[in-house]
Scaffold this motif. Structure first.
Motif, PDB file in Angstrom:
ATOM      1  N   TRP A   4       0.830  -1.204   0.000  1.00 58.44           N
ATOM      2  CA  TRP A   4       0.000   0.000   0.000  1.00 58.44           C
ATOM      3  C   TRP A   4       0.865   1.254   0.000  1.00 58.44           C
ATOM      4  CZ3 TRP A   4      -5.534   0.044   1.799  1.00 58.44           C
ATOM      5  CH2 TRP A   4      -6.141  -1.171   1.494  1.00 58.44           C
ATOM      6  N   THR A  25       0.258   3.704   3.504  1.00 54.36           N
ATOM      7  CA  THR A  25      -1.021   4.004   4.127  1.00 54.36           C
ATOM      8  C   THR A  25      -1.785   2.718   4.346  1.00 54.36           C
ATOM      9  OG1 THR A  25      -3.059   5.305   3.959  1.00 54.36           O
ATOM     10  CG2 THR A  25      -2.208   4.357   1.915  1.00 54.36           C
ATOM     11  N   ASP A  26      -2.745   2.751   5.255  1.00 54.90           N
ATOM     12  CA  ASP A  26      -3.641   1.603   5.414  1.00 54.90           C
ATOM     13  C   ASP A  26      -5.078   2.027   5.118  1.00 54.90           C
ATOM     14  OD1 ASP A  26      -4.125   3.165   7.610  1.00 54.90           O
ATOM     15  OD2 ASP A  26      -3.776   1.594   9.092  1.00 54.90           O
ATOM     16  N   ASN A  27      -5.230   3.213   4.544  1.00 53.92           N
ATOM     17  CA  ASN A  27      -6.539   3.750   4.197  1.00 53.92           C
ATOM     18  C   ASN A  27      -6.794   3.512   2.711  1.00 53.92           C
ATOM     19  OD1 ASN A  27      -8.338   5.875   3.076  1.00 53.92           O
ATOM     20  ND2 ASN A  27      -8.514   6.439   5.247  1.00 53.92           N
ATOM     21  N   VAL A  28      -7.844   2.765   2.392  1.00 53.98           N
ATOM     22  CA  VAL A  28      -8.148   2.405   1.005  1.00 53.98           C
ATOM     23  C   VAL A  28      -8.375   3.646   0.152  1.00 53.98           C
ATOM     24  CG1 VAL A  28      -9.783   1.222  -0.509  1.00 53.98           C
ATOM     25  CG2 VAL A  28      -9.130   0.174   1.645  1.00 53.98           C
ATOM     26  N   LEU A  29      -9.160   4.593   0.654  1.00 53.22           N
ATOM     27  CA  LEU A  29      -9.473   5.794  -0.116  1.00 53.22           C
ATOM     28  C   LEU A  29      -8.211   6.605  -0.398  1.00 53.22           C
ATOM     29  CD1 LEU A  29     -11.859   7.254  -1.371  1.00 53.22           C
ATOM     30  CD2 LEU A  29     -12.115   8.537   0.756  1.00 53.22           C
ATOM     31  N   GLU A  30      -7.362   6.772   0.616  1.00 54.44           N
ATOM     32  CA  GLU A  30      -6.105   7.512   0.424  1.00 54.44           C
ATOM     33  C   GLU A  30      -5.205   6.802  -0.595  1.00 54.44           C
ATOM     34  OE1 GLU A  30      -2.126   8.875   2.936  1.00 54.44           O
ATOM     35  OE2 GLU A  30      -3.836   8.038   4.011  1.00 54.44           O
ATOM     36  N   PHE A  31      -5.121   5.476  -0.487  1.00 52.94           N
ATOM     37  CA  PHE A  31      -4.289   4.696  -1.404  1.00 52.94           C
ATOM     38  C   PHE A  31      -4.765   4.831  -2.849  1.00 52.94           C
ATOM     39  CE2 PHE A  31      -3.539   0.512  -3.521  1.00 52.94           C
ATOM     40  CZ  PHE A  31      -2.167   0.602  -3.628  1.00 52.94           C
ATOM     41  N   THR A  32      -6.059   4.611  -3.089  1.00 59.23           N
ATOM     42  CA  THR A  32      -6.562   4.652  -4.457  1.00 59.23           C
ATOM     43  C   THR A  32      -6.507   6.057  -5.033  1.00 59.23           C
ATOM     44  OG1 THR A  32      -8.833   4.831  -3.636  1.00 59.23           O
ATOM     45  CG2 THR A  32      -8.046   2.636  -4.229  1.00 59.23           C
ATOM     46  N   SER A  81      -4.413   8.396  -4.263  1.00 60.04           N
ATOM     47  CA  SER A  81      -3.031   8.836  -4.458  1.00 60.04           C
ATOM     48  C   SER A  81      -2.493   8.430  -5.823  1.00 60.04           C
ATOM     49  CB  SER A  81      -2.121   8.269  -3.361  1.00 60.04           C
ATOM     50  OG  SER A  81      -1.889   6.884  -3.555  1.00 60.04           O
ATOM     51  N   GLU A 116     -20.351   8.906   1.868  1.00 56.70           N
ATOM     52  CA  GLU A 116     -20.470   7.450   1.824  1.00 56.70           C
ATOM     53  C   GLU A 116     -21.602   7.000   2.728  1.00 56.70           C
ATOM     54  OE1 GLU A 116     -16.924   5.156   2.205  1.00 56.70           O
ATOM     55  OE2 GLU A 116     -15.710   6.771   1.370  1.00 56.70           O
TER      56      GLU A 116
END
Length: 174
Positions: free
Chosen positions: A120, A128-135, A137, A150
């Motif tokens: 990630w 990061t471990d936050n899906v939204l932040e990862f995608t 970025s 959401e």
């Protein structure tokens, strides 16, 4: 996803209007854009572009990229060990990288180095471990970023299948 060392490939998923998608694949100065739902693709060699960025109508006979298209499937590969296959019937595409691409690529596919702890990674090299932040970025076109409220919704059958494939401890795809 991209090879950040040799720039051997770039793969971009485009979410377009009306729930339409295309897959942009760049290898060896050649670009193929695949439209799975339309069961079609466009290919061009951008080494044959004019100064005003218009693509010249050039044959791809000298291209180092191989492509094969059937009724419901298209496969594209190059000599550097990259292949993309899309099954139009199931709206499903796979990207396969040869071993020498491991650890030198990054993006939504992860770092591709068989280390679960660094999958990630965001473009600046942090994690990061936050899906939204990862995608977000790795998003290429920042113009379409619109914050959405959401709402919790019940898990659909497709979400349950994804959970089984990608979250269950026994899954090979985790």
């Amino acid at each position: 996803a991209k090879d950040f060392v040799h720039s051997a490939f770039t793969v971009i998923l485009n979410e377009e209007t009306r729930n339409s998608r295309s897959l942009y694949v760049e290898m060896n100065q050649t670009v193929i854009t695949i439209y799975p739902r339309l069961k079609t693709s466009k290919m061009y060699n951008f080494s044959f572009t004019e100064e005003n960025c218009q693509v010249l109508d050039q044959s791809l006979e000298n291209s180092t990229m191989n492509s094969r298209q059937g009724t419901n499937k298209i496969e594209v590969s190059d000599q550097k060990g990259i292949s993309v296959s899309c099954d139009f019937q199931y709206d499903f595409c796979t990207v396969t990288l040869a071993g020498w691409h491991h650890g030198i690529s990054a993006g939504l596919f992860g770092t591709n180095d068989n280390e679960a702890g660094n999958e990630w990674m965001v473009p600046n090299g942090s994690f990061t471990d936050n899906v939204l932040e990862f995608t977000q970025s790795w998003q290429v076109n920042k113009c379409s970023l619109v914050p959405k409220k959401e709402k919790p919704c019940p898990m659909t059958a497709k979400q349950n299948i994804c959970k089984v494939f990608f979250e269950e401890p026994h899954s090979l795809l985790r």
